[in-house]
Design an enzyme around this catalytic site. Structure first.
Site, PDB file in Angstrom:
ATOM      1  N   ASN A   9      29.635 -54.193  18.835  1.00  0.00           N
ATOM      2  CA  ASN A   9      28.756 -55.182  19.460  1.00  0.00           C
ATOM      3  C   ASN A   9      28.922 -56.502  18.705  1.00  0.00           C
ATOM      4  O   ASN A   9      28.357 -56.688  17.635  1.00  0.00           O
ATOM      5  CB  ASN A   9      27.304 -54.676  19.383  1.00  0.00           C
ATOM      6  CG  ASN A   9      26.321 -55.660  19.977  1.00  0.00           C
ATOM      7  OD1 ASN A   9      26.718 -56.646  20.594  1.00  0.00           O
ATOM      8  ND2 ASN A   9      25.036 -55.396  19.793  1.00  0.00           N
ATOM      9  N   LYS A  11      27.842 -59.342  19.487  1.00  0.00           N
ATOM     10  CA  LYS A  11      26.686 -60.244  19.643  1.00  0.00           C
ATOM     11  C   LYS A  11      27.189 -61.672  19.922  1.00  0.00           C
ATOM     12  O   LYS A  11      28.208 -61.836  20.591  1.00  0.00           O
ATOM     13  CB  LYS A  11      25.778 -60.158  18.422  1.00  0.00           C
ATOM     14  CG  LYS A  11      25.413 -58.702  18.091  1.00  0.00           C
ATOM     15  CD  LYS A  11      24.356 -58.566  17.042  1.00  0.00           C
ATOM     16  CE  LYS A  11      24.112 -57.080  16.773  1.00  0.00           C
ATOM     17  NZ  LYS A  11      23.025 -56.848  15.840  1.00  0.00           N
ATOM     18  N   HIS A  96      19.235 -53.564  24.153  1.00  0.00           N
ATOM     19  CA  HIS A  96      19.368 -53.820  22.717  1.00  0.00           C
ATOM     20  C   HIS A  96      18.057 -54.425  22.201  1.00  0.00           C
ATOM     21  O   HIS A  96      17.417 -55.227  22.893  1.00  0.00           O
ATOM     22  CB  HIS A  96      20.539 -54.777  22.455  1.00  0.00           C
ATOM     23  CG  HIS A  96      20.888 -54.839  21.003  1.00  0.00           C
ATOM     24  ND1 HIS A  96      20.156 -55.602  20.125  1.00  0.00           N
ATOM     25  CD2 HIS A  96      21.826 -54.205  20.271  1.00  0.00           C
ATOM     26  CE1 HIS A  96      20.656 -55.440  18.898  1.00  0.00           C
ATOM     27  NE2 HIS A  96      21.671 -54.589  18.967  1.00  0.00           N
ATOM     28  N   GLU A  98      17.454 -56.733  20.210  1.00  0.00           N
ATOM     29  CA  GLU A  98      17.411 -58.201  20.194  1.00  0.00           C
ATOM     30  C   GLU A  98      17.065 -58.737  21.579  1.00  0.00           C
ATOM     31  O   GLU A  98      16.358 -59.738  21.705  1.00  0.00           O
ATOM     32  CB  GLU A  98      18.760 -58.758  19.697  1.00  0.00           C
ATOM     33  CG  GLU A  98      18.925 -58.534  18.198  1.00  0.00           C
ATOM     34  CD  GLU A  98      20.355 -58.365  17.725  1.00  0.00           C
ATOM     35  OE1 GLU A  98      21.299 -58.688  18.467  1.00  0.00           O
ATOM     36  OE2 GLU A  98      20.536 -57.868  16.596  1.00  0.00           O
ATOM     37  N   GLU A 168      18.965 -47.010  17.692  1.00  0.00           N
ATOM     38  CA  GLU A 168      19.081 -48.113  16.738  1.00  0.00           C
ATOM     39  C   GLU A 168      17.710 -48.441  16.153  1.00  0.00           C
ATOM     40  O   GLU A 168      16.941 -49.206  16.768  1.00  0.00           O
ATOM     41  CB  GLU A 168      19.642 -49.351  17.434  1.00  0.00           C
ATOM     42  CG  GLU A 168      21.022 -49.142  18.016  1.00  0.00           C
ATOM     43  CD  GLU A 168      21.807 -50.446  18.075  1.00  0.00           C
ATOM     44  OE1 GLU A 168      22.912 -50.479  17.525  1.00  0.00           O
ATOM     45  OE2 GLU A 168      21.297 -51.433  18.616  1.00  0.00           O
ATOM     46  N   GLY A 174      21.194 -55.080  11.095  1.00  0.00           N
ATOM     47  CA  GLY A 174      21.556 -56.312  10.409  1.00  0.00           C
ATOM     48  C   GLY A 174      20.860 -56.495   9.068  1.00  0.00           C
ATOM     49  O   GLY A 174      20.906 -57.576   8.480  1.00  0.00           O
ATOM     50  N   SER A 214      23.237 -51.168  10.629  1.00  0.00           N
ATOM     51  CA  SER A 214      23.913 -51.242   9.332  1.00  0.00           C
ATOM     52  C   SER A 214      24.861 -50.076   9.077  1.00  0.00           C
ATOM     53  O   SER A 214      25.019 -49.620   7.942  1.00  0.00           O
ATOM     54  CB  SER A 214      22.898 -51.380   8.191  1.00  0.00           C
ATOM     55  OG  SER A 214      22.166 -52.580   8.342  1.00  0.00           O
TER      56      SER A 214
HETATM   57  P1  PGA Z   1      24.392 -54.027  12.667  1.00  0.00           P
HETATM   58  O1  PGA Z   1      24.005 -54.143  14.228  1.00  0.00           O
HETATM   59  O2  PGA Z   1      25.515 -53.017  12.593  1.00  0.00           O
HETATM   60  O3  PGA Z   1      24.827 -55.404  12.285  1.00  0.00           O
HETATM   61  O4  PGA Z   1      23.180 -53.562  11.963  1.00  0.00           O
HETATM   62  C1  PGA Z   1      24.000 -53.022  15.057  1.00  0.00           C
HETATM   63  C2  PGA Z   1      23.533 -53.414  16.429  1.00  0.00           C
HETATM   64  O5  PGA Z   1      22.656 -54.283  16.539  1.00  0.00           O
HETATM   65  O6  PGA Z   1      24.026 -52.888  17.444  1.00  0.00           O
END
Ligand code: PGA
Length: 251
Positions: A9, A11, A96, A98, A168, A174, A214
């Site tokens: 992803n 983003k 997601h 976000e 998630e 993140g 992460s």
């Molecule tokens: P990250 O993001 O690996 O940077 O924690 C995962 C995601 O949001 O899909």
């Protein structure tokens, strides 16, 4: 048998040139006997290009990061499921955290997106997960079950086979803090149980459930060794070819 999948992803990262270089590097680093499905989810702007680059490899696929919840019409700046599907893209990510947090996407709205995606032959990587507060107060199991119930459990058995789930935990995205493999496995097992209760054991056993938050080259092996963790949805660590390929090789 369910598939092992590692999805990148991106983003809102990487320009066109950087994205193309990353895909080229991943392709050149992947072992020839790779049997993990690898999914790139770039910006809409390069989705067509990245999808073309992946077309010669049956284990490489692409996903859009979102679609609009309307079929078509006067929604300036938005992208529909039909548009994405016309590029022969296999998946869309939906739900997601976000999108839920910054764009106020509700379970109900996600249900519309789920239906539009399937109607347009897009498979779905459907994200669910809890905040730290929800986990601390012990409501995370109910929360995740509710997310699934309100957005995907209306589907027929046949339609549900087009769904990949990504667990998630929001507190791990993140942040550099990963769920321990036992914490993740506990939720993955729970998700498989609720799928089995809603549909049946066979469908539950055949649904790929990915972990995201992460996940990186140092923890992927441990996470992917768990019985119910079938891969990862990778953010930060997917932006570097070496680390992303190491994650793929962790199976
Ligand atoms: P990250 O993001 O690996 O940077 O924690 C995962 C995601 O949001 O899909």
């Amino acid at each position: 048998m369910r598939k092992n999948i590692v999805a990148a992803n991106w983003k809102m990262n990487l320009n066109r040139e950087e994205g193309i270089k990353l895909v080229e590097d991943v392709i050149s680093l992947l072992p020839s006997d790779n049997n993990v499905e690898v999914v790139f989810s770039p910006s809409f702007l390069y989705l067509y290009k990245v999808n073309k680059m992946c077309a010669d490899y049956n284990f490489l696929q692409t996903a859009s990061q979102n679609i609009n919840d309307n079929e078509s019409g006067a929604f300036t700046g938005e992208i529909s499921a039909k548009m994405v599907s016309s590029l022969n893209v296999k998946y869309t990510i939906l739900g997601h955290s976000e999108r839920r947090e910054y764009f106020n996407e509700s379970n109900k709205q996600l249900k519309e997106k789920v239906d539009l995606s399937l109607k347009n032959n897009l498979k779905i990587i459907f994200c669910c997960g809890e905040t730290l507060n929800q986990r601390d107060s012990g409501i995370h199991f109910d929360w995740i079950k509710q997310q699934l119930t309100e957005s995907v459990f209306h589907l027929s058995e046949e339609s549900f086979t087009k769904i990949v789930i990504a667990y998630e935990p929001i507190w791990a995205i993140g942040t550099g803090v990963t769920a321990s493999s036992d914490e993740a496995e506990e939720i993955h097992q729970f998700i498989r149980k609720v799928i089995s209760e809603k549909y049946n054991k066979n469908i539950a056993q055949n649904t790929s459930i990915l972990y995201g938050g992460s996940c990186n080259l140092t923890n992927a092996k441990e996470l992917f060794s768990k019985e119910n963790i079938d891969g990862g949805l990778i953010g930060g660590a997917s932006l570097n070819a070496e680390s992303f390929v190491e994650i793929i090789k962790s199976f």
